[in-house]
Each structure stands twice: as structure tokens, then as C-alpha cells.
Design an enzyme around this catalytic site. Sequence first.
Site, PDB file in Angstrom:
ATOM      1  N   VAL A  62       0.832  -1.197   0.000  1.00  0.00           N
ATOM      2  CA  VAL A  62       0.000   0.000   0.000  1.00  0.00           C
ATOM      3  C   VAL A  62       0.868   1.249   0.000  1.00  0.00           C
ATOM      4  CG1 VAL A  62      -0.250   0.060   2.517  1.00  0.00           C
ATOM      5  CG2 VAL A  62      -1.995   1.114   1.104  1.00  0.00           C
ATOM      6  N   CYS A  63       0.398   2.289  -0.674  1.00  0.00           N
ATOM      7  CA  CYS A  63       1.026   3.614  -0.627  1.00  0.00           C
ATOM      8  C   CYS A  63      -0.105   4.644  -0.631  1.00  0.00           C
ATOM      9  CB  CYS A  63       1.993   3.805  -1.802  1.00  0.00           C
ATOM     10  SG  CYS A  63       1.197   3.896  -3.414  1.00  0.00           S
ATOM     11  N   ARG A  64       0.162   5.848  -1.048  1.00  0.00           N
ATOM     12  CA  ARG A  64      -0.844   6.899  -1.051  1.00  0.00           C
ATOM     13  C   ARG A  64      -1.939   6.616  -2.085  1.00  0.00           C
ATOM     14  NH1 ARG A  64      -1.190  10.903  -4.269  1.00  0.00           N
ATOM     15  NH2 ARG A  64      -2.422  12.733  -3.850  1.00  0.00           N
ATOM     16  N   MET A  91      -4.012   4.565   0.113  1.00  0.00           N
ATOM     17  CA  MET A  91      -4.614   5.157   1.314  1.00  0.00           C
ATOM     18  C   MET A  91      -5.694   6.175   0.970  1.00  0.00           C
ATOM     19  SD  MET A  91      -3.480   3.611   3.955  1.00  0.00           S
ATOM     20  CE  MET A  91      -3.947   4.682   5.323  1.00  0.00           C
TER      21      MET A  91
END
Length: 97
Positions: A62-64, A91
Site C-alpha cells: 500500500v502507498c498513497r 490510502m
Amino acid sequence: MRSIEPAEVRRRLDAGEQLVIIDVREDEEVAAGIIPGARHIPMGTIPERMSDIPKEGEVILVCRSGNRSGRVYDYLEAHGYANTKNMTGGMLAWETL
């Protein structure tokens, strides 16, 4: 690329499933919030921290927004990791659940 929707991650966490979630964002991004139980391994440190990422079982990246974690997915896959999934929308999508 194998992906997983944020709603599926939330459903599985709410059901008590122990997921391996790797958050590849930078420190200041993680300070604003992280998925409960996620491990923080910034994208730039992945090559030297690959031993912290299990090769067995499912790993959710997961990242932004899903872009950086997608690049980490490609990198891990090229290095023999066949068990990773990229969380769609990152996110930004998680925060709308």
C-alpha cells in the site's frame, strides 16, 4: 499485477484475519495514519529490507494512491515474490471507506 480492493482488506481485517500489509510511503505520510497492523517499509529501503518481507503467504502493498506500491510490486515480483498484491487506490481509497 494482482490487486486487492481496500474494502476487501477492511473486511478481512474486521474478520480478524492476520494480514501482512507493507506500507511503502515516507515517514511523514505514515505519521498522518496507517492501516492498523501494517508494517512501514519506505519504498527507497525495499532493496535492503527484503528480508523483512515474507516470501510465504500473501503480502499486501500500500502507498498513497497505488502507484509506488505498484512499482514495489513489480520489483518484488522480479525478485521471486509471487505472493504480493497491490491495494487499489492506496490510502486515498482506504480513507473513503
